[in-house]
Design an enzyme around this catalytic site. Structure first.
Site, short mmCIF file in Angstrom:
data_model
loop_
_atom_site.label_atom_id
_atom_site.label_comp_id
_atom_site.label_asym_id
_atom_site.label_seq_id
_atom_site.Cartn_x
_atom_site.Cartn_y
_atom_site.Cartn_z
N CYS A 70 0.84 -1.20 0.00
CA CYS A 70 0.00 0.00 0.00
C CYS A 70 0.88 1.25 0.00
O CYS A 70 1.77 1.38 0.84
CB CYS A 70 -0.89 -0.01 1.24
SG CYS A 70 -1.88 1.48 1.43
N CYS A 80 0.26 3.16 3.56
CA CYS A 80 0.72 2.72 4.89
C CYS A 80 1.77 1.63 4.81
O CYS A 80 2.21 1.13 5.84
CB CYS A 80 -0.47 2.26 5.73
SG CYS A 80 -1.12 0.65 5.23
N CYS A 107 -7.33 -0.98 1.34
CA CYS A 107 -6.29 -1.49 2.25
C CYS A 107 -6.90 -1.73 3.61
O CYS A 107 -7.55 -0.86 4.18
CB CYS A 107 -5.15 -0.48 2.34
SG CYS A 107 -3.97 -0.88 3.63
N CYS A 122 -5.18 1.00 6.33
CA CYS A 122 -5.40 2.46 6.31
C CYS A 122 -6.69 2.84 5.60
O CYS A 122 -7.05 4.03 5.56
CB CYS A 122 -4.22 3.19 5.69
SG CYS A 122 -4.07 2.99 3.90
N CYS A 164 -8.33 -5.63 -9.87
CA CYS A 164 -7.91 -4.60 -10.83
C CYS A 164 -7.46 -3.39 -10.02
O CYS A 164 -8.28 -2.66 -9.47
CB CYS A 164 -9.11 -4.27 -11.72
SG CYS A 164 -8.72 -3.12 -13.03
ZN LIG Z 1 -2.74 1.07 3.52
#
Ligand SMILES: [Zn+2]
Length: 163
Positions: free
Chosen positions: A79, A82, A127, A130, A150
């Site tokens: 991510c 984060c 995510c 976060c 995707c």
């Molecule tokens: Zn994240």
């Protein structure tokens, strides 16, 4: 006839709502509480404008713009918000869509919400840590899962596996 009239009515209502605001233009933010939280001002400082637009405002990057599309090394995609590892290179495949695609996320990495923007029902992926918007998941992926995650490449960073 009845169905057709209802569809038309629905379309008019939706257009009227669209004319009065931009609520329909973006996917919804993932709801709930997350381990990693920042104010909008803090996120703007932490992220590039393009990252912010995708992760925090659920916009979609233009296809075929992500350098990660052709990233073929072994490693994890994390991510950009984060740094949580989200996808392994072992599940990456070329979907031909112009967005980095995976057939499975890592364990306990992402969450999903129903996304009804653009008059479609899609499943948005965020995510787990976060809440940053990553992209969508579809049912037309390859085996073994049949899923196609995707992803917006700008929402991810690549971490090559140690040699
Ligand atoms: Zn994240």
């Amino acid at each position: 006839m009845m169905t057709r009239r209802l569809l038309l009515t629905g379309g008019v209502v939706a257009l009227a709502a669209a004319a009065s605001s931009r609520w329909w233009f973006r996917s919804p933010r993932a709801a709930g509480t997350f381990e990693v939280t920042h104010t909008d001002d803090e996120w703007r400082k932490l992220l590039t404008p393009d990252q912010y637009a995708v992760l925090r405002e659920a916009e979609t990057e233009r296809p075929f713009t992500s350098p990660l599309l052709h990233e073929a090394r072994r490693g994890n995609f994390a991510c950009a918000g984060c740094d949580l590892d989200l996808f392994s290179s072992t599940t990456k495949f070329d979907s031909g869509t112009g967005w980095p695609s995976f057939w499975a996320p890592l364990e306990n990495a992402v969450g999903t919400t129903e996304d009804t923007s653009f008059f479609m029902v899609r499943t948005a992926v965020h995510c787990r840590r976060c809440g940053g918007h990553l992209g969508h998941v579809f049912n037309d992926g390859p085996q073994p899962t049949g899923l196609r995650y995707c992803m917006n490449g700008v929402a991810l960073t690549f971490k090559p596996a140690a040699a």
